[in-house]
Write an enzyme that holds these catalytic residues in place. Structure first.
Site, PDB file in Angstrom:
ATOM      1  N   ASP A 141       0.807  -1.220   0.000  1.00 12.83           N
ATOM      2  CA  ASP A 141       0.000   0.000   0.000  1.00 12.83           C
ATOM      3  C   ASP A 141       0.839   1.270   0.000  1.00 12.83           C
ATOM      4  O   ASP A 141       0.304   2.363  -0.222  1.00 12.83           O
ATOM      5  CB  ASP A 141      -0.935   0.021   1.212  1.00 12.83           C
ATOM      6  CG  ASP A 141      -2.102  -0.934   1.056  1.00 12.83           C
ATOM      7  OD1 ASP A 141      -2.431  -1.288  -0.090  1.00 12.83           O
ATOM      8  OD2 ASP A 141      -2.679  -1.337   2.079  1.00 12.83           O
TER       9      ASP A 141
ATOM     10  N   LYS B 218      -5.327  -2.209  -7.794  1.00 11.22           N
ATOM     11  CA  LYS B 218      -5.760  -1.514  -6.587  1.00 11.22           C
ATOM     12  C   LYS B 218      -6.919  -0.575  -6.943  1.00 11.22           C
ATOM     13  O   LYS B 218      -7.598  -0.775  -7.953  1.00 11.22           O
ATOM     14  CB  LYS B 218      -4.573  -0.766  -5.968  1.00 11.22           C
ATOM     15  CG  LYS B 218      -3.526  -1.693  -5.357  1.00 11.22           C
ATOM     16  CD  LYS B 218      -4.050  -2.343  -4.100  1.00 11.22           C
ATOM     17  CE  LYS B 218      -3.005  -3.120  -3.349  1.00 11.22           C
ATOM     18  NZ  LYS B 218      -3.544  -3.719  -2.104  1.00 11.22           N
TER      19      LYS B 218
ATOM     20  N   ARG C 224      -4.443   7.085  -2.074  1.00  9.75           N
ATOM     21  CA  ARG C 224      -2.988   7.030  -1.892  1.00  9.75           C
ATOM     22  C   ARG C 224      -2.250   7.774  -3.004  1.00  9.75           C
ATOM     23  O   ARG C 224      -1.177   8.334  -2.767  1.00  9.75           O
ATOM     24  CB  ARG C 224      -2.535   5.581  -1.771  1.00  9.75           C
ATOM     25  CG  ARG C 224      -3.194   4.866  -0.597  1.00  9.75           C
ATOM     26  CD  ARG C 224      -2.455   3.639  -0.142  1.00  9.75           C
ATOM     27  NE  ARG C 224      -3.281   2.845   0.769  1.00  9.75           N
ATOM     28  CZ  ARG C 224      -3.462   3.116   2.056  1.00  9.75           C
ATOM     29  NH1 ARG C 224      -2.868   4.162   2.602  1.00  9.75           N
ATOM     30  NH2 ARG C 224      -4.238   2.341   2.807  1.00  9.75           N
TER      31      ARG C 224
END
Length: 429
Positions: free
Chosen positions: A315, A342, A388
């Site tokens: 991640d 993702k 992210r």
């Protein structure tokens, strides 16, 4: 769409505590709901992903009381959940939909799981296929590859499953199903993924065994409610670790961060790049290792990243890419094909954004090659709806020659609602 801009900083200084770990927060709700008795959870991450999980269990009859500091979950036992009156919307949360798929497969009722437009593109067959081997009845778009998923609960039988990917979501979905299955459910992986489920299963009294290759869960045993303290999320801390490393003159203390060895790939990678990160006051909280992290600005160098460290930092790769672009020398990332499935294709997204900021990057099938020059330019880039990606590019703006503006930043609330407030607190401009 909300755009945010990050301007060059002179330093990052001070002390912060990042919000609770997202993975542990999800699991605390799930296991607390199917345990007997009361579970209390402090440090719960109130991000959109975790709220989606919380709302799902409320829809299935679980009483959860929230005083703003602590959650009090009145567990229903393994067989106490009730059928939701409506479709369960998991929002953007891959963890919610995949783990719930495993849990719902064993219930005595019908469930439909869906999500937002990004989640409905993500691969689900990786959990549907092994659950079907256990006897689950799951229907979805594209032959079970895409949500919405319609699940008809039925009795399950334990299997031995050798997962082709190192995925904590796949493993955890099968572990949850295994709590209900007849016999033992064993999951092995090519590389061991994060072990929060194993730790929390033990904490709740589940019968399981772990070894170097995987985990075995024995079905038919009730769980008992527990008190849980959720540590700070190392994936959230990673943004501040990299920010402090790349902005000269920085020194930052991040308190109470979870340092589970299956999650500390980011620390190993940054250390290999020459980053100064110290672990202070190491301790254990609710079965999870915790430490305070002291980070100081450092001259970073390019390295090769691959193998076992990849699932331990999966991640954190978007912000690792930022560190690599501002390092001296070439960084090669391999064995990270999982990044392509993702919330968005994180390899393509970070390559596009960092190229726009002046970096030289070559994409590969399972990673990228980044020619670090120690310099990025101000630019406007996309988040691609990925929290992210958005936060990583805002970190890049702290060390760029001009402001970096990121569009569509509402997604940050998925995992880190207080990100910009904490950044403003420690950035000296």
């Amino acid at each position: 769409m909300v755009s945010l801009s990050s301007h060059p900083a002179r330093a990052l200084r001070g002390e912060i505590a990042v919000p609770g770990d997202k993975s542990i927060s999800h699991r605390s709700i799930m296991l607390g709901s199917i345990a007997r008795g009361v579970t209390t959870v402090s440090g719960f991450l109130r991000g959109e992903d975790n709220i989606a999980t919380l709302d799902a269990f409320r829809a299935m009859g679980v009483q959860v009381h929230d005083d703003g500091e602590t959650l009090r979950i009145e567990g229903k036992g393994l067989h106490g959940l009730t059928e939701a009156e409506d479709v369960i919307d998991c929002g953007n949360s891959g963890t919610s939909i995949r783990l719930l798929t495993g849990l719902m497969a064993a219930q005595r009722f019908y469930t439909v799981l869906t999500g937002d437009r990004y989640l409905r593109r993500r691969p689900m067959r990786r959990v549907v296929e092994p659950l079907s081997r256990m006897g689950a009845c799951i229907h979805g778009r594209d032959n079970g590859e895409k949500a919405p998923l319609a699940i008809v609960g039925r009795p399950l039988t334990g299997i031995a499953y050798d997962s082709p990917v190192a995925s904590a979501q796949v493993k955890s979905a099968l572990m949850l199903a295994g709590l209900y299955a007849d016999g033992a459910t064993r999951v092995t992986e090519p590389h061991l993924s994060r072990d929060h489920s194993e730790r929390m299963f033990r904490h709740f009294g589940a019968r399981l065994e772990t070894d170097a290759a995987g985990v075995t869960v024995y079905g038919g045993h009730e769980l008992d409610g527990r008190d849980i303290v959720v540590p700070g999320d190392i994936s959230s801390a990673a943004f501040f670790l990299v920010a402090a490393l790349i902005v000269p003159g920085s020194e930052l203390l991040i308190r109470g961060v979870g340092v589970n060895p299956t999650r500390t790939g980011i620390l190993d990678i940054l250390a290999a790049m020459g980053g100064s990160v110290e672990l202070l006051d190491q301790r254990e909280v609710s079965g999870e290792p915790v430490a305070d992290l002291l980070v100081r600005s450092s001259a970073l160098k390019g390295i090769e990243i691959g193998g076992d460290v990849v699932p331990r930092a999966i991640d954190e790769f978007p912000v690792i890419c930022v560190a690599a672009a501002l390092a001296e020398g070439t960084t090669v990332i391999r064995d990270a094909r999982e990044l392509r499935v993702k919330e968005t294709d994180r390899i393509a997204a970070m390559a596009a954004n960092l190229r726009a900021a002046g970096a030289t990057i070559t994409e590969t099938a399972d990673g990228m090659i980044i020619e670090g020059t120690g310099r990025l330019n101000g630019v406007t880039v996309e988040s691609f709806g990925d929290h992210r990606i958005a936060m990583s590019m805002l970190v890049a703006g702290l060390a760029a020659s001009g402001a970096i503006t990121v569009s569509d930043t509402e997604c940050i609330a998925t995992s880190f609602p207080t990100f910009t407030a904490l950044l403003d607190k420690v950035a000296v401009r």
